[in-house]
Motif scaffolding. Structure first.
Motif, PDB file in Angstrom:
ATOM      1  N   GLY A  29       9.053  -8.256  -6.713  1.00  0.00           N
ATOM      2  CA  GLY A  29       7.863  -9.120  -7.145  1.00  0.00           C
ATOM      3  C   GLY A  29       6.809  -8.593  -5.941  1.00  0.00           C
ATOM      4  O   GLY A  29       5.987 -10.131  -5.677  1.00  0.00           O
ATOM      5  N   VAL A  30       6.590  -7.095  -6.045  1.00  0.00           N
ATOM      6  CA  VAL A  30       4.956  -7.427  -5.412  1.00  0.00           C
ATOM      7  C   VAL A  30       3.720  -7.785  -6.473  1.00  0.00           C
ATOM      8  O   VAL A  30       4.152  -7.641  -7.187  1.00  0.00           O
ATOM      9  N   ASP A  31       3.044  -8.775  -5.073  1.00  0.00           N
ATOM     10  CA  ASP A  31       1.900  -9.370  -5.895  1.00  0.00           C
ATOM     11  C   ASP A  31       0.853  -8.641  -6.187  1.00  0.00           C
ATOM     12  O   ASP A  31       0.458  -8.159  -7.308  1.00  0.00           O
ATOM     13  N   ARG A  32       0.489  -7.954  -5.501  1.00  0.00           N
ATOM     14  CA  ARG A  32      -0.771  -6.844  -5.494  1.00  0.00           C
ATOM     15  C   ARG A  32      -0.266  -4.849  -4.468  1.00  0.00           C
ATOM     16  O   ARG A  32       0.191  -5.868  -4.067  1.00  0.00           O
ATOM     17  N   VAL A  33      -0.253  -4.072  -5.878  1.00  0.00           N
ATOM     18  CA  VAL A  33      -0.367  -2.457  -5.153  1.00  0.00           C
ATOM     19  C   VAL A  33      -1.480  -2.169  -5.152  1.00  0.00           C
ATOM     20  O   VAL A  33      -2.533  -2.060  -5.972  1.00  0.00           O
ATOM     21  N   PHE A  34      -1.905  -1.171  -3.540  1.00  0.00           N
ATOM     22  CA  PHE A  34      -3.073  -0.551  -3.674  1.00  0.00           C
ATOM     23  C   PHE A  34      -2.776   1.205  -3.527  1.00  0.00           C
ATOM     24  O   PHE A  34      -1.424   1.311  -2.915  1.00  0.00           O
ATOM     25  N   ALA A  35      -3.359   2.060  -3.921  1.00  0.00           N
ATOM     26  CA  ALA A  35      -2.759   3.585  -4.004  1.00  0.00           C
ATOM     27  C   ALA A  35      -3.666   3.958  -2.556  1.00  0.00           C
ATOM     28  O   ALA A  35      -4.807   5.040  -3.053  1.00  0.00           O
ATOM     29  N   VAL A  36      -3.781   3.609  -1.779  1.00  0.00           N
ATOM     30  CA  VAL A  36      -3.831   3.935  -0.823  1.00  0.00           C
ATOM     31  C   VAL A  36      -2.845   4.429   0.621  1.00  0.00           C
ATOM     32  O   VAL A  36      -2.159   3.621   0.501  1.00  0.00           O
ATOM     33  N   GLY A  37      -3.241   5.079   2.005  1.00  0.00           N
ATOM     34  CA  GLY A  37      -2.358   5.043   3.046  1.00  0.00           C
ATOM     35  C   GLY A  37      -3.303   5.437   3.916  1.00  0.00           C
ATOM     36  O   GLY A  37      -4.125   5.357   4.233  1.00  0.00           O
ATOM     37  N   GLY A  38      -1.762   6.026   4.821  1.00  0.00           N
ATOM     38  CA  GLY A  38      -2.554   6.537   6.361  1.00  0.00           C
ATOM     39  C   GLY A  38      -3.284   5.693   6.817  1.00  0.00           C
ATOM     40  O   GLY A  38      -3.077   4.734   6.520  1.00  0.00           O
ATOM     41  N   ALA A  39      -3.887   5.522   8.119  1.00  0.00           N
ATOM     42  CA  ALA A  39      -4.142   4.697   8.898  1.00  0.00           C
ATOM     43  C   ALA A  39      -5.281   3.327   8.761  1.00  0.00           C
ATOM     44  O   ALA A  39      -5.968   2.665   8.769  1.00  0.00           O
ATOM     45  N   GLN A  40      -6.083   4.084   7.595  1.00  0.00           N
ATOM     46  CA  GLN A  40      -6.944   3.819   6.417  1.00  0.00           C
ATOM     47  C   GLN A  40      -6.321   2.850   6.172  1.00  0.00           C
ATOM     48  O   GLN A  40      -7.129   1.493   6.278  1.00  0.00           O
ATOM     49  N   ALA A  41      -5.071   2.770   5.147  1.00  0.00           N
ATOM     50  CA  ALA A  41      -4.659   1.209   4.593  1.00  0.00           C
ATOM     51  C   ALA A  41      -3.960   0.408   5.565  1.00  0.00           C
ATOM     52  O   ALA A  41      -3.921  -0.473   5.449  1.00  0.00           O
ATOM     53  N   VAL A  42      -3.235   0.514   6.655  1.00  0.00           N
ATOM     54  CA  VAL A  42      -3.324  -0.021   7.732  1.00  0.00           C
ATOM     55  C   VAL A  42      -4.404  -0.746   8.191  1.00  0.00           C
ATOM     56  O   VAL A  42      -4.416  -2.447   8.485  1.00  0.00           O
ATOM     57  N   ALA A  43      -5.769  -0.153   8.817  1.00  0.00           N
ATOM     58  CA  ALA A  43      -7.276  -0.608   9.251  1.00  0.00           C
ATOM     59  C   ALA A  43      -7.333  -1.694   7.789  1.00  0.00           C
ATOM     60  O   ALA A  43      -7.821  -3.412   7.679  1.00  0.00           O
ATOM     61  N   ALA A  44      -6.898  -1.999   6.889  1.00  0.00           N
ATOM     62  CA  ALA A  44      -7.684  -2.149   5.549  1.00  0.00           C
ATOM     63  C   ALA A  44      -7.028  -2.943   5.477  1.00  0.00           C
ATOM     64  O   ALA A  44      -7.215  -4.510   4.985  1.00  0.00           O
ATOM     65  N   LEU A  45      -5.306  -3.543   5.341  1.00  0.00           N
ATOM     66  CA  LEU A  45      -4.710  -4.664   5.697  1.00  0.00           C
ATOM     67  C   LEU A  45      -5.382  -5.423   7.128  1.00  0.00           C
ATOM     68  O   LEU A  45      -4.940  -6.924   7.045  1.00  0.00           O
ATOM     69  N   ALA A  46      -5.019  -5.098   7.873  1.00  0.00           N
ATOM     70  CA  ALA A  46      -5.618  -5.968   9.309  1.00  0.00           C
ATOM     71  C   ALA A  46      -6.586  -6.453   9.314  1.00  0.00           C
ATOM     72  O   ALA A  46      -6.566  -7.729   9.574  1.00  0.00           O
ATOM     73  N   TYR A  47      -7.677  -6.154   8.733  1.00  0.00           N
ATOM     74  CA  TYR A  47      -8.576  -6.569   8.549  1.00  0.00           C
ATOM     75  C   TYR A  47     -10.181  -6.667   7.304  1.00  0.00           C
ATOM     76  O   TYR A  47     -10.988  -7.874   7.195  1.00  0.00           O
TER      77      TYR A  47
ATOM     78  N   VAL B   9       0.830  -1.519  -0.024  1.00  0.00           N
ATOM     79  CA  VAL B   9       0.386  -0.059  -0.124  1.00  0.00           C
ATOM     80  C   VAL B   9       1.025   1.108  -0.043  1.00  0.00           C
ATOM     81  O   VAL B   9       2.406   1.500   0.910  1.00  0.00           O
ATOM     82  N   VAL B  10       0.277   2.120  -0.437  1.00  0.00           N
ATOM     83  CA  VAL B  10       1.349   3.510  -0.854  1.00  0.00           C
ATOM     84  C   VAL B  10       0.122   4.591  -1.334  1.00  0.00           C
ATOM     85  O   VAL B  10      -0.241   4.245  -1.780  1.00  0.00           O
ATOM     86  N   PRO B  11       0.801   5.617   0.256  1.00  0.00           N
ATOM     87  CA  PRO B  11      -0.678   6.836  -0.169  1.00  0.00           C
ATOM     88  C   PRO B  11       0.030   7.784  -1.557  1.00  0.00           C
ATOM     89  O   PRO B  11       1.056   7.444  -2.464  1.00  0.00           O
ATOM     90  N   THR B  12      -1.531   8.290  -2.250  1.00  0.00           N
ATOM     91  CA  THR B  12      -1.144   8.898  -3.337  1.00  0.00           C
ATOM     92  C   THR B  12      -1.801  10.449  -3.638  1.00  0.00           C
ATOM     93  O   THR B  12      -2.086  10.851  -4.000  1.00  0.00           O
ATOM     94  N   PRO B  13      -1.022  10.917  -3.086  1.00  0.00           N
ATOM     95  CA  PRO B  13      -1.342  12.707  -3.273  1.00  0.00           C
ATOM     96  C   PRO B  13      -1.370  13.141  -3.897  1.00  0.00           C
ATOM     97  O   PRO B  13      -0.638  13.254  -5.317  1.00  0.00           O
TER      98      PRO B  13
END
Length: 436
Positions: free
Chosen positions: A186-204, A166-170
């Motif tokens: 060799g990253v399998d999937r990349v999402f253009a999200v960052g911040g606490a919301q990205a961490v929450a998405a990865l966790a849950y 996950v990587v933020p895209t200002p």
């Protein structure tokens, strides 16, 4: 203590040195209540509304509007195109760095093992990789392709089946170097999200972003707070503090080199810490002069100046042995041994994230391409923590396979201990296996 030149100077043999050292090392990493409350609200919202909340936070914090959550995922083609767009020297540097990081981390792989006792009982350990890992890559004030390589490559060496980045895209902007590094690593999937919301998405997990087993990678105070909050639901690497460098020098290294090595951490941010331990007054003066002369040449001179003024120091020590004692007290993230015989010092070093040996090994080489990982323990945690490595992406399961005779003998021992703890079922379970 004196305020000679830009950096304060401490005398390790003064009566109040211990108090001065503790004051120098003190860092307030307390997260404000506002940050924590904001982070917990974001995590709760992601858990409740999933993709819809993720899209809204991206529009709010990164200032671009995805039409749907699927817009947040970057295709493998996009990564390959970014790799093609960067310059040939950039591409070669990333590929060479990745190869060196991979080669180093191959040496860290743990293997499963077992042994058989005389009665046929088999004991051992099975080593397996985590199934899915999330890597957070900063994308705000600066982009760090080196962070991609350092976090992803050891996970791949460990055998992690799927790495989600996950990587933020200002303003919808993302670094081609970061995407190219993701492609190379060799990253399998990349999402253009960052911040606490990205961490929450990865966790849950959300409808689009899959949940992971572990989250690694640096971020701002909101990211760090979110990682702390989701720990337990997932594993995390560490909560990193400001970057640090401690240089031990015998006075024979070019003072310009030492000044620039101190700058290499000071330019990170105002809270970074650069410390020099030296035992020659004339040499200390030479380094101070180099600092004054070279600092204005830095692009990030204002940041480095604030760091050196507020948190930097030159510590005058009696000799090399005293320098090493103080180094162990500090337990630095990066330790440079800029001395004639660094190998002789090594057995005396108890606490350091990474040790850079000799005059020709600046910390900067470790940040990018030497091979060892640049994700290191900070704020004195090198006393009990290690660099990120393959072992962080592997887990171990104990193997216990009792023969009939082995179960009988062990059952006798377990029975006594279980009854001593008043756990009857434990005792009887073991006693059923005892042969008459």
């Amino acid at each position: 203590m004196t305020q000679a030149s830009l950096m304060r100077t401490l005398d390790a043999n003064s009566a109040d040195f211990e108090q001065e050292l503790q004051a120098l090392l003190a860092t307030d990493l307390t997260v404000s209540g506002n940050v924590n409350s904001t982070v917990h609200a974001i995590i709760a919202d992601i858990r409740a509304r999933g993709d819809a909340a993720l899209v809204e936070y991206t529009a709010k914090f990164d200032r671009w509007q995805p039409s749907a959550a699927s817009d947040l995922e970057l295709s493998k083609t996009a990564l390959a195109e970014a790799r093609a767009r960067i310059s040939e020297p950039q591409r070669q540097a990333l590929e060479q760095a990745a190869q060196r990081i991979h080669q180093y981390h191959e040496h860290q792989k743990a293997e499963s093992w077992r042994y058989t006792e005389a009665d046929g009982t088999v004991l051992g350990q099975q080593v397996t990789a985590l199934e899915r890992v999330g890597v957070y890559v900063p994308g705000g004030k600066a982009s760090y392709p080196s962070s991609v390589l350092m976090n992803v490559v050891p996970a791949k060496v460990a055998g992690v089946a799927e790495v989600i980045m996950v990587v933020p895209t200002p303003d919808g902007v993302i670094s081609d170097m970061v995407l190219a590094a993701a492609d190379i690593a060799g990253v399998d999937r990349v999402f253009a999200v960052g911040g606490a919301q990205a961490v929450a998405a990865l966790a849950y997990g959300t409808e689009t972003v899959p949940p992971v087993d572990k989250i690694v990678g640096p971020g701002n105070v909101f990211v760090a707070s979110a990682k702390r909050a989701v720990f337990g639901q997932v594993a995390i690497d560490m909560i990193a503090g400001p970057s640090e460098i401690l240089v031990v020098c015998d006075g024979q290294t070019n003072p310009d080199w030492i000044a620039m090595d101190l700058f290499s951490q000071a330019e990170h941010d105002e809270l970074a810490q650069s410390i020099l331990l030296a035992y020659d007054d004339e040499y200390i003066a030479q380094v101070q002069a180099s600092i004054e002369r070279l600092l204005p040449t830095l692009d990030r001179a204002d940041i480095a100046r604030q760091s050196l003024t507020s948190r930097g120091a030159i510590i005058r020590v009696r000799d090399l042995d005293q320098a090493l004692v103080i180094s162990n007290k500090i337990a630095p993230e990066h330790l440079e041994l800029s001395v004639a015989d660094p190998d002789a010092c090594l057995p005396k070093i108890k606490h350091a994230g990474a040790i850079f040996m000799g005059r020709h090994t600046p910390e900067a080489l470790g940040d990018y391409c030497a091979g060892p990982n640049h994700v290191l323990p900070t704020s004195g945690t090198a006393r009990f923590s290690s660099p990120l490595g393959v072992y962080d992406f592997q887990k171990r399961s104990s193997i216990i396979y009792c023969s009939e005779q082995g179960a009988s003998e062990l059952g006798k021992v377990a029975s006594v201990l279980a009854r001593g703890e008043s756990l009857q079922a434990h005792a009887q379970s073991a006693e059923y296996r005892i042969k008459d």
